[in-house]
Design a protein around this motif. Structure first.
Motif, short mmCIF file in Angstrom:
data_model
loop_
_atom_site.label_atom_id
_atom_site.label_comp_id
_atom_site.label_asym_id
_atom_site.label_seq_id
_atom_site.Cartn_x
_atom_site.Cartn_y
_atom_site.Cartn_z
N GLY A 20 -2.69 4.32 8.11
CA GLY A 20 -2.02 3.13 7.58
C GLY A 20 -0.82 2.72 8.42
O GLY A 20 -0.60 1.53 8.67
N TYR A 50 -5.01 -3.29 3.28
CA TYR A 50 -4.77 -3.90 1.97
C TYR A 50 -6.00 -3.95 1.07
O TYR A 50 -5.85 -4.07 -0.14
CB TYR A 50 -4.22 -5.31 2.14
CG TYR A 50 -2.72 -5.34 2.35
CD1 TYR A 50 -1.86 -5.58 1.29
CD2 TYR A 50 -2.18 -5.11 3.60
CE1 TYR A 50 -0.49 -5.58 1.47
CE2 TYR A 50 -0.80 -5.11 3.80
CZ TYR A 50 0.04 -5.35 2.73
OH TYR A 50 1.39 -5.34 2.91
N PRO A 57 -5.94 0.41 -0.62
CA PRO A 57 -4.79 1.14 -0.07
C PRO A 57 -4.88 2.66 -0.17
O PRO A 57 -4.17 3.36 0.53
CB PRO A 57 -3.61 0.62 -0.90
CG PRO A 57 -4.23 0.13 -2.16
CD PRO A 57 -5.58 -0.38 -1.79
N LYS A 58 -5.74 3.18 -1.07
CA LYS A 58 -5.83 4.63 -1.24
C LYS A 58 -7.06 5.24 -0.58
O LYS A 58 -7.35 6.41 -0.78
CB LYS A 58 -5.80 4.99 -2.73
CG LYS A 58 -4.40 4.87 -3.35
CD LYS A 58 -4.31 5.59 -4.66
CE LYS A 58 -2.87 5.63 -5.16
NZ LYS A 58 -2.72 6.38 -6.43
N PRO A 92 0.81 -1.23 0.00
CA PRO A 92 0.00 0.00 0.00
C PRO A 92 0.84 1.27 0.00
O PRO A 92 0.51 2.24 -0.69
CB PRO A 92 -0.82 -0.13 1.29
CG PRO A 92 -0.88 -1.58 1.56
CD PRO A 92 0.44 -2.12 1.11
N ARG A 144 0.86 4.13 -3.03
CA ARG A 144 0.60 5.55 -2.80
C ARG A 144 1.75 6.42 -3.31
O ARG A 144 1.57 7.61 -3.59
CB ARG A 144 0.37 5.81 -1.31
CG ARG A 144 -0.95 5.28 -0.78
CD ARG A 144 -1.28 5.84 0.59
NE ARG A 144 -0.37 5.34 1.60
CZ ARG A 144 -0.58 4.26 2.34
NH1 ARG A 144 -1.68 3.54 2.15
NH2 ARG A 144 0.28 3.87 3.26
N LYS A 150 -4.08 -2.32 -7.92
CA LYS A 150 -5.07 -2.29 -6.85
C LYS A 150 -6.08 -3.42 -6.96
O LYS A 150 -6.49 -3.99 -5.96
CB LYS A 150 -5.79 -0.94 -6.86
CG LYS A 150 -4.94 0.22 -6.38
CD LYS A 150 -5.61 1.55 -6.64
CE LYS A 150 -6.88 1.70 -5.86
NZ LYS A 150 -7.52 3.02 -6.09
N ALA A 191 -7.00 4.15 5.27
CA ALA A 191 -5.68 3.57 5.06
C ALA A 191 -4.62 4.65 4.89
O ALA A 191 -3.48 4.49 5.35
CB ALA A 191 -5.70 2.65 3.84
#
Length: 244
Positions: A191, A179, A182-183, A102, A106, A116, A187
């Motif tokens: 995160g 997971y 991740p965006k 992740p 990013r 993703k 998160a």
């Protein structure tokens, strides 16, 4: 990771980051699969106690362990290879304290949809599905516990479950939050905290949670705590007498 956290230099080479990601994914997925195996072991021990030694034979145990490591290796190779094909920005600053998928997604500048989607699918397969299987096994265990007439036998069977369930919730719950998407905002903002839980806290607590059911370990821990308290009390008394 510990070397980077301990020293003043917080950088890591591209090769070092790749090795860390491969290793982290491999052992992480392996641990998740082993939690499912442990749930199956508890199901057999409580629901089929007379057939336990036949079902959980040594060949089957070896096959289950091998399956766990193969799942970890396959996921590691697949996800790591996809991740390192991404175009990364000029400023290579990871908003995390280790190299994981992740955080690297990013950091990417290009389109990450190809990464993703596989990660979300495998996250469901390796977090949600295992949790469902574990809950099903505990559903059968709950039914079997209701049929045990002896209170002592029921308590003995129940005592093996809380430690495993604690690790399941801590591990799968935090991994799924990071997971699955991740965006997403959760998160992105928290995160690092979730990563801290499943990467450091869970492995640290593993030996304590799984061994505190052992009488010898409980006794040793109690003696350690009593010794620590008595030492502090003596130092407090000495400090008080010196002031007086």
């Amino acid at each position: 990771m510990l070397s980077n956290l301990w020293g003043p230099d917080k950088s890591i080479t591209y090769t070092g980051c790749a090795i860390q990601l491969y290793a982290f994914l491999c052992v992480g997925v392996t641990e998740g699969v082993m939690l499912v195996v442990m749930a199956f072991d508890r199901y057999v021990a409580i629901c089929r106690p007379l057939h336990y030694t036949v079902i959980m034979s040594r060949p089957l145990c070896w096959k289950l362990v091998l399956m766990a490591w193969l799942c970890g290796l396959l996921e590691s190779v697949t996800q790591s290879s996809l991740t390192f094909q991404l175009p990364f920005c000029a400023h290579h600053g990871l908003d995390d304290f280790l190299c994981e998928v992740p955080a690297l997604i990013r950091l990417a500048c290009g389109d990450t949809s190809a990464n993703k989607l596989p990660m979300s699918i495998t996250s469901v397969l390796l977090t949600i599905l295992p949790m469902v299987l574990i809950m099903i096994s505990y559903g059968f265990i709950a039914q079997s516990l209701g049929k045990i007439l002896s209170e002592e036998g029921r308590q003995k069977a129940i005592a093996t479950c809380p430690s495993h369930l604690t690790m399941v919730l801590m591990f799968f719950g935090t991994v799924a939050m990071v997971y699955t998407d991740p965006k997403n905002q959760l998160a992105s903002k928290h995160g690092r905290f979730f990563t801290f839980l499943y990467a450091l806290v869970t492995p640290l607590l593993n030996p304590l949670i799984y061994t505190l059911r052992n009488k010898e370990v409980k006794g040793a821990l109690l003696r350690l705590l009593c010794k620590s308290v008595s030492t502090k009390m003596r130092s407090f008394e000495l400090g008080g007498s010196r002031r007086s």
